[in-house]
Scaffold this motif. Structure first.
Motif, PDB file in Angstrom:
ATOM      1  N   PRO A  36      12.520  52.258   1.784  1.00 47.75           N
ATOM      2  CA  PRO A  36      13.254  51.807   0.604  1.00 47.75           C
ATOM      3  C   PRO A  36      13.770  50.373   0.701  1.00 47.75           C
ATOM      4  CG  PRO A  36      14.531  53.425   1.856  1.00 47.75           C
ATOM      5  CD  PRO A  36      13.149  53.437   2.418  1.00 47.75           C
ATOM      6  N   ASN A  37      14.073  49.893   1.910  1.00 43.35           N
ATOM      7  CA  ASN A  37      14.551  48.513   2.025  1.00 43.35           C
ATOM      8  C   ASN A  37      13.444  47.501   1.741  1.00 43.35           C
ATOM      9  OD1 ASN A  37      17.471  48.163   2.967  1.00 43.35           O
ATOM     10  ND2 ASN A  37      16.754  49.856   4.247  1.00 43.35           N
ATOM     11  N   VAL A  38      12.224  47.794   2.182  1.00 42.94           N
ATOM     12  CA  VAL A  38      11.107  46.901   1.874  1.00 42.94           C
ATOM     13  C   VAL A  38      10.907  46.833   0.374  1.00 42.94           C
ATOM     14  CG1 VAL A  38       8.609  46.576   2.066  1.00 42.94           C
ATOM     15  CG2 VAL A  38       9.942  47.190   4.091  1.00 42.94           C
ATOM     16  N   GLN A  39      10.882  47.990  -0.276  1.00 39.13           N
ATOM     17  CA  GLN A  39      10.679  48.025  -1.726  1.00 39.13           C
ATOM     18  C   GLN A  39      11.808  47.292  -2.450  1.00 39.13           C
ATOM     19  OE1 GLN A  39      10.654  51.963  -3.520  1.00 39.13           O
ATOM     20  NE2 GLN A  39       9.180  51.301  -5.054  1.00 39.13           N
ATOM     21  N   ALA A  40      13.048  47.524  -2.026  1.00 42.50           N
ATOM     22  CA  ALA A  40      14.189  46.869  -2.678  1.00 42.50           C
ATOM     23  C   ALA A  40      14.159  45.359  -2.446  1.00 42.50           C
ATOM     24  CB  ALA A  40      15.496  47.464  -2.158  1.00 42.50           C
ATOM     25  N   PHE A  41      13.824  44.955  -1.217  1.00 41.64           N
ATOM     26  CA  PHE A  41      13.753  43.517  -0.943  1.00 41.64           C
ATOM     27  C   PHE A  41      12.674  42.854  -1.789  1.00 41.64           C
ATOM     28  CE2 PHE A  41      11.794  39.981   1.447  1.00 41.64           C
ATOM     29  CZ  PHE A  41      12.826  39.068   1.286  1.00 41.64           C
ATOM     30  N   GLU A  42      11.528  43.493  -1.921  1.00 43.12           N
ATOM     31  CA  GLU A  42      10.459  42.926  -2.745  1.00 43.12           C
ATOM     32  C   GLU A  42      10.935  42.730  -4.184  1.00 43.12           C
ATOM     33  OE1 GLU A  42       6.449  44.578  -0.472  1.00 43.12           O
ATOM     34  OE2 GLU A  42       7.432  45.842  -1.976  1.00 43.12           O
ATOM     35  N   GLN A  43      11.648  43.704  -4.716  1.00 43.84           N
ATOM     36  CA  GLN A  43      12.150  43.601  -6.088  1.00 43.84           C
ATOM     37  C   GLN A  43      13.198  42.501  -6.209  1.00 43.84           C
ATOM     38  OE1 GLN A  43      13.514  47.618  -6.646  1.00 43.84           O
ATOM     39  NE2 GLN A  43      11.469  48.417  -7.146  1.00 43.84           N
ATOM     40  N   GLU A  44      14.086  42.429  -5.222  1.00 42.24           N
ATOM     41  CA  GLU A  44      15.162  41.423  -5.273  1.00 42.24           C
ATOM     42  C   GLU A  44      14.602  40.019  -5.096  1.00 42.24           C
ATOM     43  OE1 GLU A  44      18.186  44.770  -3.420  1.00 42.24           O
ATOM     44  OE2 GLU A  44      17.560  43.066  -2.172  1.00 42.24           O
ATOM     45  N   ALA A  45      13.624  39.861  -4.195  1.00 41.63           N
ATOM     46  CA  ALA A  45      13.009  38.549  -3.986  1.00 41.63           C
ATOM     47  C   ALA A  45      12.228  38.120  -5.224  1.00 41.63           C
ATOM     48  CB  ALA A  45      12.096  38.588  -2.760  1.00 41.63           C
ATOM     49  N   ALA A  46      11.508  39.057  -5.843  1.00 41.12           N
ATOM     50  CA  ALA A  46      10.758  38.735  -7.058  1.00 41.12           C
ATOM     51  C   ALA A  46      11.702  38.269  -8.159  1.00 41.12           C
ATOM     52  CB  ALA A  46       9.945  39.943  -7.510  1.00 41.12           C
ATOM     53  N   ALA A  47      12.820  38.945  -8.319  1.00 38.48           N
ATOM     54  CA  ALA A  47      13.791  38.563  -9.342  1.00 38.48           C
ATOM     55  C   ALA A  47      14.370  37.180  -9.049  1.00 38.48           C
ATOM     56  CB  ALA A  47      14.906  39.604  -9.422  1.00 38.48           C
ATOM     57  N   TYR A  48      14.696  36.921  -7.790  1.00 39.99           N
ATOM     58  CA  TYR A  48      15.268  35.623  -7.420  1.00 39.99           C
ATOM     59  C   TYR A  48      14.273  34.497  -7.662  1.00 39.99           C
ATOM     60  CZ  TYR A  48      17.237  31.838  -4.688  1.00 39.99           C
ATOM     61  OH  TYR A  48      17.721  30.608  -4.306  1.00 39.99           O
ATOM     62  N   LEU A  49      13.014  34.722  -7.304  1.00 41.52           N
ATOM     63  CA  LEU A  49      12.003  33.667  -7.387  1.00 41.52           C
ATOM     64  C   LEU A  49      11.377  33.553  -8.776  1.00 41.52           C
ATOM     65  CD1 LEU A  49      10.333  34.365  -3.934  1.00 41.52           C
ATOM     66  CD2 LEU A  49      11.712  32.355  -4.513  1.00 41.52           C
ATOM     67  N   GLY A  50      11.654  34.515  -9.651  1.00 41.34           N
ATOM     68  CA  GLY A  50      11.130  34.452 -10.999  1.00 41.34           C
ATOM     69  C   GLY A  50       9.654  34.777 -11.099  1.00 41.34           C
ATOM     70  N   VAL A  51       9.215  35.789 -10.360  1.00 46.71           N
ATOM     71  CA  VAL A  51       7.808  36.205 -10.374  1.00 46.71           C
ATOM     72  C   VAL A  51       7.730  37.703 -10.656  1.00 46.71           C
ATOM     73  CG1 VAL A  51       6.996  34.405  -8.824  1.00 46.71           C
ATOM     74  CG2 VAL A  51       7.827  36.564  -7.861  1.00 46.71           C
ATOM     75  N   LYS A  52       6.542  38.162 -11.067  1.00 36.90           N
ATOM     76  CA  LYS A  52       6.344  39.581 -11.356  1.00 36.90           C
ATOM     77  C   LYS A  52       6.244  40.412 -10.088  1.00 36.90           C
ATOM     78  CE  LYS A  52       3.491  40.980 -14.560  1.00 36.90           C
ATOM     79  NZ  LYS A  52       2.255  41.135 -15.359  1.00 36.90           N
ATOM     80  N   HIS A  53       5.608  39.853  -9.070  1.00 42.45           N
ATOM     81  CA  HIS A  53       5.322  40.624  -7.860  1.00 42.45           C
ATOM     82  C   HIS A  53       5.700  39.850  -6.608  1.00 42.45           C
ATOM     83  CE1 HIS A  53       2.884  43.284 -10.393  1.00 42.45           C
ATOM     84  NE2 HIS A  53       2.287  42.205 -10.866  1.00 42.45           N
ATOM     85  N   ALA A  54       6.286  40.563  -5.647  1.00 41.90           N
ATOM     86  CA  ALA A  54       6.532  40.018  -4.307  1.00 41.90           C
ATOM     87  C   ALA A  54       6.104  41.093  -3.318  1.00 41.90           C
ATOM     88  CB  ALA A  54       7.998  39.666  -4.121  1.00 41.90           C
ATOM     89  N   ILE A  55       5.125  40.759  -2.487  1.00 38.46           N
ATOM     90  CA  ILE A  55       4.550  41.729  -1.555  1.00 38.46           C
ATOM     91  C   ILE A  55       4.891  41.282  -0.138  1.00 38.46           C
ATOM     92  CG2 ILE A  55       2.415  42.735  -0.663  1.00 38.46           C
ATOM     93  CD1 ILE A  55       2.507  41.436  -4.200  1.00 38.46           C
ATOM     94  N   ALA A  56       5.703  42.065   0.543  1.00 43.06           N
ATOM     95  CA  ALA A  56       6.132  41.719   1.903  1.00 43.06           C
ATOM     96  C   ALA A  56       5.015  42.005   2.900  1.00 43.06           C
ATOM     97  CB  ALA A  56       7.382  42.509   2.272  1.00 43.06           C
ATOM     98  N   CYS A  57       4.984  41.204   3.959  1.00 46.43           N
ATOM     99  CA  CYS A  57       3.975  41.379   5.008  1.00 46.43           C
ATOM    100  C   CYS A  57       4.585  40.967   6.349  1.00 46.43           C
ATOM    101  CB  CYS A  57       2.711  40.580   4.685  1.00 46.43           C
ATOM    102  SG  CYS A  57       2.965  38.810   4.500  1.00 46.43           S
ATOM    103  N   ALA A  58       3.747  40.915   7.376  1.00 50.82           N
ATOM    104  CA  ALA A  58       4.258  40.819   8.744  1.00 50.82           C
ATOM    105  C   ALA A  58       4.675  39.420   9.167  1.00 50.82           C
ATOM    106  CB  ALA A  58       3.223  41.373   9.726  1.00 50.82           C
ATOM    107  N   SER A  59       4.152  38.376   8.512  1.00 51.98           N
ATOM    108  CA  SER A  59       4.491  37.011   8.923  1.00 51.98           C
ATOM    109  C   SER A  59       4.079  36.032   7.832  1.00 51.98           C
ATOM    110  CB  SER A  59       3.768  36.643  10.231  1.00 51.98           C
ATOM    111  OG  SER A  59       2.370  36.512  10.002  1.00 51.98           O
ATOM    112  N   GLY A  60       4.534  34.800   7.962  1.00 53.15           N
ATOM    113  CA  GLY A  60       4.113  33.765   7.041  1.00 53.15           C
ATOM    114  C   GLY A  60       2.634  33.452   7.162  1.00 53.15           C
ATOM    115  N   THR A  61       2.123  33.511   8.385  1.00 52.31           N
ATOM    116  CA  THR A  61       0.689  33.293   8.602  1.00 52.31           C
ATOM    117  C   THR A  61      -0.115  34.371   7.888  1.00 52.31           C
ATOM    118  OG1 THR A  61       1.192  32.346  10.772  1.00 52.31           O
ATOM    119  CG2 THR A  61      -1.094  32.960  10.353  1.00 52.31           C
TER     120      THR A  61
END
Length: 364
Positions: A36-61
């Protein structure tokens, strides 16, 4: 007075109660992967950045790699990008079998020079991959025009620019995809590796979700060869706590940068440029300076950290040297010989900044 490049301990102590509580909840839940924290963070980050989707992954690379792969970039394709950046930018292009094509940078912003891009476009060019280096947004308006003119994809490397904006929009919201890193020292950092891909494209988002989780759309059903690139619950919990403070952290970074500017006035060096087209969030505070070794030694003798980002441009790295034989990027090469980054973090005090400026003045 010892001054580090980054002091993560101060930030942790300020947030200790909230972070410890968030981690304890994860431990009690025993739900550690894609919870649930990954899902919530994706939603919160998407809202902050003004995008429809934010998909979390293991690293910036991984964010860069997954974005390029999901966009269909592969063998035989070329991707235009700067050579004055961390290796991950070009590395991800190579991962998908494409070829990085390095273009020189603007001598003030250190970002991709839009006036030089068109000459590098060939029939094999599929995408432009600008980097918002050191928290300075790249000049995306002419870059987007080139993408439209030549039917190219725009993928943003936002590893150092969480919270930066260009033309009133957050970096990561302006292209097909934005790729973020949550390495601990970043403006928004977790306590390990972590990354994020942002997009407004529904199809790309669906593909990213599959690729990050072993190519699986349904458990134990694998449609494509994917990757194990999942942000874990504990890192997501930490990022959710820190995301609430990112605007204040970036405000303090900007304050500190302007204090540096005032303290270094009149010295034989060039302070970071702000082009006025966006909001610079100063992941790094990077000078151009003659006599760099002398200044760096003086800082070290005074117990003050400094760093060179980046001493060897990518077209001069051993891994790309043969591929890039004959490539000349004069501004990139000159900048790499003169850059020096000073301590930068929100908790850096005015007193510490004054001390750093005094040591630099003495060395010069």
């Amino acid at each position: 007075m010892n001054i580090p490049m980054v002091d993560l301990k101060q930030q942790y102590h300020a947030l200790k109660h909230d972070i410890d509580q968030a981690l304890e909840k994860v431990l009690e839940s025993t739900h550690f992967i894609l919870g649930p924290n990954v899902q919530a963070f994706e939603q919160e980050a998407a809202a902050y950045l003004g995008v429809k989707h934010a998909i979390a992954c293991a690293s910036g690379t991984d964010a860069l790699h997954l974005a390029l792969r999901a966009a269909g970039i592969g063998a035989g394709d070329e991707v235009i990008t700067p050579a004055f950046t961390f290796i991950a930018t070009a590395e991800a292009i190579s991962y998908v079998g494409a070829t990085p094509v390095f273009v020189d940078i603007d001598p003030r912003t250190f970002n991709l020079d839009p006036t030089l891009i068109e000459a590098a476009i060939t029939p094999r060019t599929r995408a432009l991959l600008p980097v918002h280096l050191f928290g300075q947004p790249a000049d995306l308006s002419p870059i987007k025009e080139l993408c439209a003119k030549h039917n190219l994809l725009l993928i943003e490397d936002c590893a150092q620019s969480f919270g930066a904006a260009h033309g009133g929009r957050m970096t990561g919201s302006l292209g097909l995809a934005g790729c973020f890193s949550f390495f601990p020292s970043k403006n928004l950092g977790c306590y390990g590796d972590g990354g994020l891909v942002t997009t407004n494209d529904d199809g790309l988002a669906r593909e990213l979700l599959v690729l990050r989780n072993h190519g699986s759309r349904e458990r134990y059903h694998h449609a494509v060869i994917g990757y194990n690139s999942r942000l874990d619950e504990m890192q997501a919990a930490i990022l959710r706590v820190k995301l609430k403070h990112i605007d204040e952290y970036n405000r303090l970074r900007r304050r500190n940068a302007h204090l540096y500017n005032d303290g270094l006035k009149g010295l034989c060096l060039t302070t970071p440029h702000e082009d006025g087209k966006g909001v610079h969030v100063f992941h790094q505070y990077t000078l151009l300076i003659e006599g760099r070794d002398r200044v760096q030694k003086a800082l070290s003798d005074a117990g003050i950290a400094s760093a060179i980002y980046y001493p060897i441009p990518l077209h001069r790295q051993e891994v790309y040297r043969e591929l890039m034989a004959g490539v000349s990027l004069p501004v990139t090469e000159q900048v790499a010989e003169r850059v020096l980054s000073l301590p930068m973090f929100p908790e850096l005090s005015p007193e510490q900044i004054r001390r750093i400026c005094q040591v630099i003045a003495g060395a010069l």
